[in-house]
Design a protein around this motif. Sequence first.
Motif, PDB file in Angstrom:
ATOM      1  N   UNK A 145      20.217  23.331  -9.557  1.00  0.00           N
ATOM      2  CA  UNK A 145      19.225  22.934  -9.051  1.00  0.00           C
ATOM      3  C   UNK A 145      18.958  21.404  -9.009  1.00  0.00           C
ATOM      4  N   UNK A 146      19.782  20.757 -10.043  1.00  0.00           N
ATOM      5  CA  UNK A 146      19.990  19.391 -10.213  1.00  0.00           C
ATOM      6  C   UNK A 146      20.793  18.589  -9.256  1.00  0.00           C
ATOM      7  N   UNK A 147      21.506  19.663  -8.414  1.00  0.00           N
ATOM      8  CA  UNK A 147      22.602  19.094  -7.469  1.00  0.00           C
ATOM      9  C   UNK A 147      23.630  18.802  -8.020  1.00  0.00           C
ATOM     10  N   UNK A 148      23.871  18.993  -9.338  1.00  0.00           N
ATOM     11  CA  UNK A 148      25.444  19.068  -9.962  1.00  0.00           C
ATOM     12  C   UNK A 148      26.128  20.131  -9.145  1.00  0.00           C
ATOM     13  N   UNK A 149      27.480  19.600  -9.041  1.00  0.00           N
ATOM     14  CA  UNK A 149      28.455  20.702  -8.483  1.00  0.00           C
ATOM     15  C   UNK A 149      29.005  21.477  -9.760  1.00  0.00           C
ATOM     16  N   UNK A 150      29.079  22.691  -9.448  1.00  0.00           N
ATOM     17  CA  UNK A 150      29.673  23.723 -10.546  1.00  0.00           C
ATOM     18  C   UNK A 150      30.796  24.394 -10.011  1.00  0.00           C
ATOM     19  N   UNK A 151      32.293  24.286 -10.551  1.00  0.00           N
ATOM     20  CA  UNK A 151      33.329  24.837 -10.078  1.00  0.00           C
ATOM     21  C   UNK A 151      33.848  25.872 -11.001  1.00  0.00           C
ATOM     22  N   UNK A 152      34.492  26.793 -10.425  1.00  0.00           N
ATOM     23  CA  UNK A 152      35.278  28.036 -11.194  1.00  0.00           C
ATOM     24  C   UNK A 152      36.263  27.820 -11.607  1.00  0.00           C
ATOM     25  N   UNK A 153      36.864  28.696 -12.737  1.00  0.00           N
ATOM     26  CA  UNK A 153      38.129  28.337 -13.225  1.00  0.00           C
ATOM     27  C   UNK A 153      39.305  28.548 -12.239  1.00  0.00           C
ATOM     28  N   UNK A 154      39.129  29.006 -11.234  1.00  0.00           N
ATOM     29  CA  UNK A 154      40.151  29.311 -10.255  1.00  0.00           C
ATOM     30  C   UNK A 154      40.323  28.005  -9.372  1.00  0.00           C
TER      31      UNK A 154
END
Length: 119
Positions: free
Chosen positions: A32-41
């Motif tokens: 919600x903050x706009x921060x990017x979230x990446x996965x392990x892959x």
Amino acid sequence: MRIGELARRTGVSERALRYYEEQGLLIPQRLPSGYRVYGETDVAVVRRIRILLAAGLNTARIQEILPCIVDEDGWLTPDCPELVDALRQQRNRIDDAIGELETTRANLDTIIGAGRRAS
DNA sequence: GTTCTCACA
DNA sequence: TGTGAGGA
């Protein structure tokens, strides 16, 4: 993980990671903050991107063939004809570029005087 | 401290 | 692609 961690784990700058997203190579989730979230892959995906980039492919080409690559021991395994094809084409482009450079060099030699010391 | 977007001596 | 500004 957020962009900072992915950057540390891949050795790729945050700037570059955002650029990859802009090019459609990586599509991180957003908080919600706009921060990017990446996965392990994504760690592996970034490695593939780096390898393809180092092979001289542009981001558009990479976006097309990224899905047909299988990761194996940090190397790439062409998993579909499109990839092999793109790689062959890139190889040919390099041959063409080398040919043009040789011609340019020959022209320079003529002007300078091949074998003579340039002053 | 970390990340975001935007702009460029 | 780097870097810095201005904010959250």
